[in-house]
Scaffold this motif. Structure first.
Motif, PDB file in Angstrom:
ATOM      1  N   ALA A  35       0.923  -1.122   0.181  1.00  0.00           N
ATOM      2  CA  ALA A  35       0.409  -0.344  -0.160  1.00  0.00           C
ATOM      3  C   ALA A  35       0.984   1.284   0.242  1.00  0.00           C
ATOM      4  CB  ALA A  35      -0.711  -0.092   1.217  1.00  0.00           C
ATOM      5  N   ILE A  36       0.125   1.959  -0.797  1.00  0.00           N
ATOM      6  CA  ILE A  36       1.476   3.337  -0.977  1.00  0.00           C
ATOM      7  C   ILE A  36       0.222   4.895  -0.628  1.00  0.00           C
ATOM      8  CG2 ILE A  36       2.529   5.056  -2.489  1.00  0.00           C
ATOM      9  CD1 ILE A  36       3.791   2.229  -3.706  1.00  0.00           C
ATOM     10  N   TYR A  37       1.038   5.591   0.044  1.00  0.00           N
ATOM     11  CA  TYR A  37      -0.356   6.404   0.599  1.00  0.00           C
ATOM     12  C   TYR A  37       0.403   7.453   0.229  1.00  0.00           C
ATOM     13  CZ  TYR A  37      -1.216   2.807   3.978  1.00  0.00           C
ATOM     14  OH  TYR A  37      -1.256   1.409   4.102  1.00  0.00           O
ATOM     15  N   TRP A  38      -0.124   8.948   0.469  1.00  0.00           N
ATOM     16  CA  TRP A  38       0.418  10.349  -0.173  1.00  0.00           C
ATOM     17  C   TRP A  38       0.338  11.031   1.015  1.00  0.00           C
ATOM     18  CZ3 TRP A  38       2.521  11.344  -4.885  1.00  0.00           C
ATOM     19  CH2 TRP A  38       2.715  12.737  -4.952  1.00  0.00           C
ATOM     20  N   ASN A  60       3.915  15.986  -0.094  1.00  0.00           N
ATOM     21  CA  ASN A  60       3.743  15.890  -1.469  1.00  0.00           C
ATOM     22  C   ASN A  60       4.577  15.187  -2.293  1.00  0.00           C
ATOM     23  OD1 ASN A  60       1.686  16.515  -3.446  1.00  0.00           O
ATOM     24  ND2 ASN A  60       3.586  18.302  -4.193  1.00  0.00           N
ATOM     25  N   ILE A  61       4.210  13.914  -1.208  1.00  0.00           N
ATOM     26  CA  ILE A  61       4.858  12.737  -2.333  1.00  0.00           C
ATOM     27  C   ILE A  61       4.655  11.412  -1.289  1.00  0.00           C
ATOM     28  CG2 ILE A  61       7.552  14.412  -1.975  1.00  0.00           C
ATOM     29  CD1 ILE A  61       7.751  12.093   1.042  1.00  0.00           C
ATOM     30  N   PRO A  62       4.855  10.402  -2.139  1.00  0.00           N
ATOM     31  CA  PRO A  62       4.052   9.230  -1.140  1.00  0.00           C
ATOM     32  C   PRO A  62       4.824   8.334  -0.618  1.00  0.00           C
ATOM     33  CG  PRO A  62       5.435   8.964  -4.266  1.00  0.00           C
ATOM     34  CD  PRO A  62       5.537  10.540  -3.005  1.00  0.00           C
ATOM     35  N   LEU A  63       4.310   7.719   0.746  1.00  0.00           N
ATOM     36  CA  LEU A  63       5.021   7.139   1.229  1.00  0.00           C
ATOM     37  C   LEU A  63       4.868   5.569   1.569  1.00  0.00           C
ATOM     38  CD1 LEU A  63       3.001   9.709   4.206  1.00  0.00           C
ATOM     39  CD2 LEU A  63       5.663   9.691   3.212  1.00  0.00           C
ATOM     40  N   PHE A  64       5.509   4.860   1.925  1.00  0.00           N
ATOM     41  CA  PHE A  64       5.372   3.479   2.085  1.00  0.00           C
ATOM     42  C   PHE A  64       5.554   2.571   3.306  1.00  0.00           C
ATOM     43  CE2 PHE A  64       8.341   3.178  -1.375  1.00  0.00           C
ATOM     44  CZ  PHE A  64       7.971   2.537  -2.036  1.00  0.00           C
ATOM     45  N   GLU A  65       4.919   3.634   4.013  1.00  0.00           N
ATOM     46  CA  GLU A  65       4.043   3.679   6.637  1.00  0.00           C
ATOM     47  C   GLU A  65       3.170   4.576   6.002  1.00  0.00           C
ATOM     48  OE1 GLU A  65       4.647   1.362   7.090  1.00  0.00           O
ATOM     49  OE2 GLU A  65       6.503   0.335   6.134  1.00  0.00           O
ATOM     50  N   LYS A  66       2.203   4.766   6.275  1.00  0.00           N
ATOM     51  CA  LYS A  66       0.779   5.194   6.229  1.00  0.00           C
ATOM     52  C   LYS A  66       1.303   6.559   7.392  1.00  0.00           C
ATOM     53  CE  LYS A  66      -3.802   5.674   7.008  1.00  0.00           C
ATOM     54  NZ  LYS A  66      -5.084   4.450   7.424  1.00  0.00           N
ATOM     55  N   GLY A  87      -0.263   9.651   6.075  1.00  0.00           N
ATOM     56  CA  GLY A  87      -1.220   9.546   4.338  1.00  0.00           C
ATOM     57  C   GLY A  87      -2.186   9.334   3.955  1.00  0.00           C
ATOM     58  N   LYS A  88      -2.520   9.696   3.283  1.00  0.00           N
ATOM     59  CA  LYS A  88      -4.321   8.662   2.023  1.00  0.00           C
ATOM     60  C   LYS A  88      -3.694   7.923   1.239  1.00  0.00           C
ATOM     61  CE  LYS A  88      -5.054  12.490  -1.326  1.00  0.00           C
ATOM     62  NZ  LYS A  88      -5.587  12.386  -2.297  1.00  0.00           N
ATOM     63  N   TYR A  89      -4.315   6.865   1.118  1.00  0.00           N
ATOM     64  CA  TYR A  89      -4.056   5.663  -0.057  1.00  0.00           C
ATOM     65  C   TYR A  89      -3.819   5.866  -1.375  1.00  0.00           C
ATOM     66  CZ  TYR A  89      -4.341   1.102  -2.620  1.00  0.00           C
ATOM     67  OH  TYR A  89      -4.252   0.223  -3.558  1.00  0.00           O
ATOM     68  N   ILE A  90      -2.859   5.894  -1.790  1.00  0.00           N
ATOM     69  CA  ILE A  90      -3.217   6.482  -3.135  1.00  0.00           C
ATOM     70  C   ILE A  90      -2.968   5.518  -4.287  1.00  0.00           C
ATOM     71  CG2 ILE A  90      -0.386   7.142  -3.362  1.00  0.00           C
ATOM     72  CD1 ILE A  90      -2.893   9.139  -5.497  1.00  0.00           C
TER      73      ILE A  90
END
Length: 175
Positions: free
Chosen positions: A21-24, A29-35, A44-47
């Protein structure tokens, strides 16, 4: 958990499935591998489940394909995942089917425009975005690096070093 492409149960033989799951992070303003973002602490919100960075050359092409000004995406965080471009956390679709229906003259126009503008490509925003992305996802990187090292080291007792091979892909997605 199984570290192979097929189930270890001899009666099964099914392919194993691995997804993430990748979050924003809206703030960074970047993707995250953790929430939770380790840089700013926000949630972050799931993207998506798969993502790669969109380099400035592709940003230029994307802008031209979408009929926008050539530098439209310069100061935007642009990623690609699960058949969508993700621009500042919002999904944008661009299908190959759409482009394939364009006349060749339109494709040539876009290519000519790309060639004229390609010397104006600016990496400054992209570089700062990647730096934030690496910083925010450092724990994930360290975890998978350690996991890979441990996995490789587990084979040193079973095989001679001369019998081991490592394949390498230097494509932008792989690196």
């Amino acid at each position: 958990p199984m570290n192979s492409e097929k189930c270890i149960n001899p009666n099964c033989g099914c392919a194993t499935i691995s997804s993430s799951a990748i979050y924003w992070c809206e703030n960074c303003n970047i993707p995250l591998f953790e929430k939770q973002c380790t840089c700013c602490g926000s949630e972050g919100k799931y993207i998506t489940t798969d993502i790669r960075p969109v380099f400035p050359e592709e940003k230029l092409l994307l802008a031209l394909l979408k009929g926008r000004k050539y530098d439209y995406y310069n100061d935007k965080s642009v990623w690609y995942g699960s058949n969508f471009y993700i621009v500042d956390g919002k999904k944008e679709k661009l299908t190959l089917a759409t482009i394939n229906n364009w006349p060749l003259s339109k494709i040539k126009e876009i290519k000519d425009e790309y060639d004229k503008k390609s010397d104006k490509i600016d990496y400054s925003y992209f570089d700062s975005t990647i730096k934030r992305f690496v910083e925010a996802n450092e724990e994930r990187y360290n975890y998978i690096t350690e996991e890979a090292i441990t996995y490789i080291q587990s084979y040193k007792d079973r095989y001679n070093i001369e019998d081991m091979l490592i394949s390498f892909s230097g494509g932008k997605d792989s690196t």
